[in-house]
Scaffold this active site. Structure first.
Site, PDB file in Angstrom:
ATOM      1  N   HIS A   1       2.019 -14.542 -11.382  1.00 32.82           N
ATOM      2  CA  HIS A   1       0.686 -14.410 -10.778  1.00 32.82           C
ATOM      3  C   HIS A   1       0.506 -15.345  -9.580  1.00 32.82           C
ATOM      4  O   HIS A   1       1.366 -16.177  -9.276  1.00 32.82           O
ATOM      5  CB  HIS A   1      -0.405 -14.669 -11.828  1.00 32.82           C
ATOM      6  CG  HIS A   1      -0.415 -16.071 -12.377  1.00 32.82           C
ATOM      7  ND1 HIS A   1      -0.921 -17.148 -11.684  1.00 32.82           N
ATOM      8  CD2 HIS A   1       0.028 -16.576 -13.569  1.00 32.82           C
ATOM      9  CE1 HIS A   1      -0.824 -18.232 -12.414  1.00 32.82           C
ATOM     10  NE2 HIS A   1      -0.234 -17.932 -13.564  1.00 32.82           N
TER      11      HIS A   1
ATOM     12  N   SER B   1       1.017 -13.228  -4.115  1.00 31.94           N
ATOM     13  CA  SER B   1       0.537 -14.386  -3.357  1.00 31.94           C
ATOM     14  C   SER B   1       1.420 -15.619  -3.582  1.00 31.94           C
ATOM     15  O   SER B   1       2.600 -15.601  -3.269  1.00 31.94           O
ATOM     16  CB  SER B   1      -0.923 -14.654  -3.749  1.00 31.94           C
ATOM     17  OG  SER B   1      -1.529 -15.570  -2.875  1.00 31.94           O
TER      18      SER B   1
ATOM     19  N   ASP C   1      -6.887  -7.674   3.910  1.00 29.82           N
ATOM     20  CA  ASP C   1      -6.703  -8.984   3.277  1.00 29.82           C
ATOM     21  C   ASP C   1      -7.164 -10.081   4.235  1.00 29.82           C
ATOM     22  O   ASP C   1      -6.553 -10.304   5.283  1.00 29.82           O
ATOM     23  CB  ASP C   1      -5.225  -9.187   2.919  1.00 29.82           C
ATOM     24  CG  ASP C   1      -4.999 -10.357   1.970  1.00 29.82           C
ATOM     25  OD1 ASP C   1      -5.776 -11.331   2.032  1.00 29.82           O
ATOM     26  OD2 ASP C   1      -4.042 -10.302   1.171  1.00 29.82           O
TER      27      ASP C   1
ATOM     28  N   HIS D   1      -6.985  -8.870  -0.905  1.00 28.88           N
ATOM     29  CA  HIS D   1      -6.023  -9.703  -1.622  1.00 28.88           C
ATOM     30  C   HIS D   1      -5.990  -9.397  -3.125  1.00 28.88           C
ATOM     31  O   HIS D   1      -4.946  -9.558  -3.765  1.00 28.88           O
ATOM     32  CB  HIS D   1      -6.379 -11.179  -1.402  1.00 28.88           C
ATOM     33  CG  HIS D   1      -5.256 -12.116  -1.669  1.00 28.88           C
ATOM     34  ND1 HIS D   1      -4.086 -12.128  -0.936  1.00 28.88           N
ATOM     35  CD2 HIS D   1      -5.102 -13.095  -2.615  1.00 28.88           C
ATOM     36  CE1 HIS D   1      -3.273 -13.060  -1.395  1.00 28.88           C
ATOM     37  NE2 HIS D   1      -3.852 -13.647  -2.421  1.00 28.88           N
TER      38      HIS D   1
END
Length: 469
Positions: free
Chosen positions: A195, A269, A416, A444
């Site tokens: 994540h 990310s 984003d 995002h």
């Protein structure tokens, strides 16, 4: 040039000027507030914990004086001054880890700091006129005010609920891994999900896991990890949350514990940096790499990489809101701690209010991932991983291009506001075989959330393609 085009350029120029002008005054006020909060938290820390707690406001020369009477059993940091910035190394018993700590932790210049520095410089100049000039001999300083002594108990400003402290009752120091596998435990392949910043494994388990096809569920073992400091994973107060620490925990808790010989990796990310570092370290084990909104900024030659990345991600602008939030989180240690104190310590109340007002389960699990961490974890991870990898990610991409024989796919939301689309195109330039998918009208988060069924199908196609080649 048509008048409408000229009007558009003038409008854009005025908006940019207004954004910078308003930002100048807003961030100057925030500089003052953060300066005052520094003393406030020192007092509160002493009141609640009977000890003055360290922060990154002290420059290395002041830290040397503080270390003189400090506890010698603590971890220490040696900081070597080189011009405007510090080159930092970490001393952990007999080990020295070079460049593990980002200089952005120390060097976050503000207008207030510049004014104070100018005042001090003038004062020193005046004193030098009255006394003989002497050469400064201090090139090394020992800073024991930066790293706290080993501490597992939560700090007063952290959440003490059973969810956030569940790792304390476990004898294991491994990360929490949410596993979904076939009922017969005979998965043919493994997929590791990593994540992003201020998130958790629920970003994957609540979106993708229920939407994979029956065929994928019977052939793949899915492993979604809570990174160090997030979700149900350990949140040690003594950790600096460096890239080395994050990687070692993933290796121990996922690769070694589940005996993975080969695996696909999907990362979002911040997780993209860890995925690339993992691929560079285990090139033969990677079957495919899928990156979502990778924070890769091509740093110009001769520019301080960490500082460049910080200014690109946190430009000290008030608009758009995402840029403002990133700037506050990146530049202000004590303001971000205040936000963490208000939100993270009361995350159960916020979750209850969200359920009550919206009846939206998706938003509730996103809040859980966003708020179940500590300020120490998020602050150090932000600086030591996202900003600190500015000079490392180039080499990771080069290694993936030259030494990792696998499919590389990059997804990016066309809207984003946090990580610009140019970052993904930069990955394509470094790794020409990478496939780039720009998803229009997605940001995002909605690059996954809201299109989870479609994205699950796209992932299955990537994995099947990697298996057949």
């Amino acid at each position: 040039m048509p008048s409408s085009t000229r009007l558009t350029f003038h409008s854009m120029g005025f908006s940019r000027w207004l954004n910078r002008t308003v930002g100048f005054f807003v961030f100057f006020i925030l500089d003052i507030v953060d300066f005052l909060l520094c003393f406030t938290y020192r007092t509160l820390d002493f009141f609640f914990e009977s000890e003055w707690k360290p922060c990154y406001c002290c420059p290395p020369p002041e830290a040397k004086q503080a270390a003189a009477g400090g506890n010698r059993s603590r971890k220490m940091i040696v900081s070597e001054r080189s011009g405007e910035y510090s080159k930092v190394v970490s001393l952990t018993r007999t080990k020295i880890h070079l460049d593990e700590i980002s200089d952005t932790l120390y060097s976050r210049p503000s207008l207030l700091a510049k004014l104070v520095k100018c005042f001090k410089k003038n004062a020193v100049a005046c004193s030098d006129e009255r006394s003989p000039s002497t050469k400064k001999k201090t090139s090394l300083t020992i800073n024991s005010t930066v790293v706290e002594k080993l501490q597992r108990t939560p700090r007063w400003s952290d959440c003490h609920c059973t969810f956030c402290t569940s790792w304390l009752s476990s004898s294991s120091s491994s990360l929490f891994v949410n596993v979904q596998q076939p009922k017969d435990n005979k998965a043919q392949e493994n997929v590791v999900f990593i994540h992003g910043f201020l998130s958790s494994s629920t970003f994957w388990t609540e979106t993708l896991f229920p939407n994979f096809s029956d065929s994928a569920k019977s052939n793949y073992r899915f492993l979604a990890v809570d990174l160090l400091g997030y979700g149900k994973s350990p949140k040690p107060n003594d950790s600096l949350y460096t890239l080395k620490e994050h990687l070692e925990m993933i290796e121990r808790s996922v690769i070694s514990q589940f005996r993975l010989k080969t695996f696909h990796v999907v990362a979002h990310s911040l997780g993209c940096i860890l995925a690339l570092a993992l691929a560079a370290k285990h090139p033969g084990a990677i079957k495919s790499i899928t990156l979502l909104a990778p924070p890769y900024y091509s740093v110009p030659k001769g520019v301080q990489a960490t500082q460049y990345v910080m200014r690109r991600m946190a430009p000290k602008e008030v608009w758009p809101p995402m840029a403002f939030a990133a700037s506050v989180a990146s530049w202000y240690e004590h303001l971000s701690r205040t936000v963490s104190l208000v939100l993270c310590k009361n995350h159960h109340l916020l979750e209850f209010l969200t359920k009550l007002l919206t009846r939206n389960r998706m938003r509730t699990y996103l809040i859980e991932g966003f708020l179940c961490h500590t300020h120490n974890a998020s602050w150090h991870t932000l600086h030591n991983i996202i900003f600190g990898s500015g000079s490392k990610i180039e080499s990771y991409l080069d290694h993936v291009r030259d030494n990792v024989n696998c499919d590389v796919t990059v997804f990016h939301g066309g809207r984003d506001d946090l990580i610009p689309v140019e970052c993904s195109y930069g990955v394509k330039r470094k790794v020409p075989r990478a496939r780039i998918h720009i998803v229009p009208d997605k940001d995002h988060i909605t690059i996954v959330v809201g299109r989870q069924k479609e994205f699950a199908s796209e992932l299955e196609l990537i994995w099947s393609r990697s298996t057949s080649t």
